[in-house]
Design an enzyme around this catalytic site. Structure first.
Site, PDB file in Angstrom:
ATOM      1  N   SER A 153       0.875  -1.173   0.000  1.00 43.15           N
ATOM      2  CA  SER A 153       0.000   0.000   0.000  1.00 43.15           C
ATOM      3  C   SER A 153       0.909   1.219   0.000  1.00 43.15           C
ATOM      4  O   SER A 153       2.074   1.123   0.413  1.00 43.15           O
ATOM      5  CB  SER A 153      -0.855  -0.018   1.265  1.00 43.15           C
ATOM      6  OG  SER A 153      -1.439   1.235   1.485  1.00 43.15           O
ATOM      7  N   TYR A 166      -1.898  -0.927  10.240  1.00 43.54           N
ATOM      8  CA  TYR A 166      -2.023  -1.218   8.804  1.00 43.54           C
ATOM      9  C   TYR A 166      -0.772  -0.732   8.069  1.00 43.54           C
ATOM     10  O   TYR A 166      -0.169  -1.476   7.286  1.00 43.54           O
ATOM     11  CB  TYR A 166      -3.281  -0.552   8.242  1.00 43.54           C
ATOM     12  CG  TYR A 166      -3.505  -0.794   6.764  1.00 43.54           C
ATOM     13  CD1 TYR A 166      -4.138  -1.952   6.324  1.00 43.54           C
ATOM     14  CD2 TYR A 166      -3.079   0.130   5.809  1.00 43.54           C
ATOM     15  CE1 TYR A 166      -4.347  -2.192   4.966  1.00 43.54           C
ATOM     16  CE2 TYR A 166      -3.277  -0.102   4.453  1.00 43.54           C
ATOM     17  CZ  TYR A 166      -3.911  -1.252   4.040  1.00 43.54           C
ATOM     18  OH  TYR A 166      -4.100  -1.485   2.697  1.00 43.54           O
TER      19      TYR A 166
END
Ligand code: NAP
Length: 249
Positions: A153, A166
């Site tokens: 990401s 995350y």
């Protein structure tokens, strides 16, 4: 490679395991791998959602998939070793592994971040990728040139406030990709590469950006060229790289 158009039959006779195949990008990638000829193993938490992907693939007439209900947050190394043995017995070899499953956790300052959420996110997004890869290496080694794709990401490339576990898990994914690829490049034909999908119209994205109009985002089916390129033989020789599926977004 972003405008790579996969030829039909690209993945004929290949066995490919996709984690998080029940929804979002993983669902779209699994269906497209099946369309390209692969026997896809659909791994996810919820059997009912996996069955609906299975039914879709079967109805389309693509090669018969397999369903693997598994909660990656709570799986032990022993269970994964048993899984590897089953795959070895049933399929003989594994040609591709797409690590896609992940959870978002909380968007909140680290100061307030819940310990339990931290553990859940790290177990799902990072620990399981390490353990599953480790367990499946003997099956991946049976293929002439296996491809392992990890999912990163943009917050894994550069930390971002409030993205907590995350972001840390995705930074770990970038690191795992580099380490696996370097450790195995001289002793195996397995290649490892990482994809940052970029903003994509899924429930995870909607949860992270509730005020965003999803219509402004590409659908998972529209970002898959790189997923095809890295899974097919055109990417043999490329390892340890990290790519953006939507470089201009
Ligand atoms: P999604 O729609 O929320 O789908 C996530 C998938 O992971 C689902 O199939 C989910 O299963 C599965 N999963 C979650 N926890 C699991 C567990 N413990 N065990 C097994 N499976 C589990 O997410 P997405 O947006 O498609 O994201 C796919 C990947 O792309 C993720 O790695 C994400 O971090 C990354 N990514 C997405 C975007 C974006 O804009 N969408 C941007 C950058 C990176 P259930 O159906 O059972 O929940």
């Amino acid at each position: 490679m972003h405008d790579y158009q996969a030829p039909s039959g690209l993945l004929n006779q290949r066995t490919i395991l996709v984690t998080g195949a029940s929804d979002g990008i993983g669902r779209a990638a699994a269906i497209s791998y099946a369309q390209l000829g692969a026997n896809v193993i659909l791994l996810g938490r919820h059997q009912d959602k996996l069955i609906s992907v299975y039914d879709y693939i079967e109805k389309k007439g693509y090669p018969k998939p397999a369903i693997l209900p598994l909660d990656l947050a709570h799986t032990t190394a022993e269970q994964l070793d048993q899984l590897a043995q089953r795959l070895l017995d049933e399929f003989g070899s594994l040609h591709g592994l797409l690590h896609n499953a992940a959870v978002l956790g909380e968007i909140t300052p680290l100061e307030q971040y819940e310990y339990g959420t931290w553990d859940l996110v790290m177990a799902t997004n990072l620990r399981s990728v390490f353990l599953l890869t480790q367990s499946l290496l003997p099956v991946l080694r049976q293929a002439a040139a296996a491809s392992v794709i990890l999912t990163s990401s943009s917050v894994g490339r550069q930390g971002r406030p409030y993205w907590g576990a995350y972001a840390v898990s995705k930074a770990g994914i970038e690191s795992l990709n580099q380490i696996w690829s370097q450790e195995l490049k001289d002793t195996s034909a397995i290649r490892f590469n990482c994809i940052n999908p970029g903003a994509t119209r899924t429930s995870m994205r909607q949860y992270a950006y509730p005020a965003e109009n999803p219509e402004t985002l590409r659908r998972p089916e529209e970002i898959l060229n790189l997923y095809h390129f890295l899974m097919g033989d055109a990417s043999i020789g490329i390892t340890g790289q990290s790519f953006d599926a939507q470089p201009n977004n």
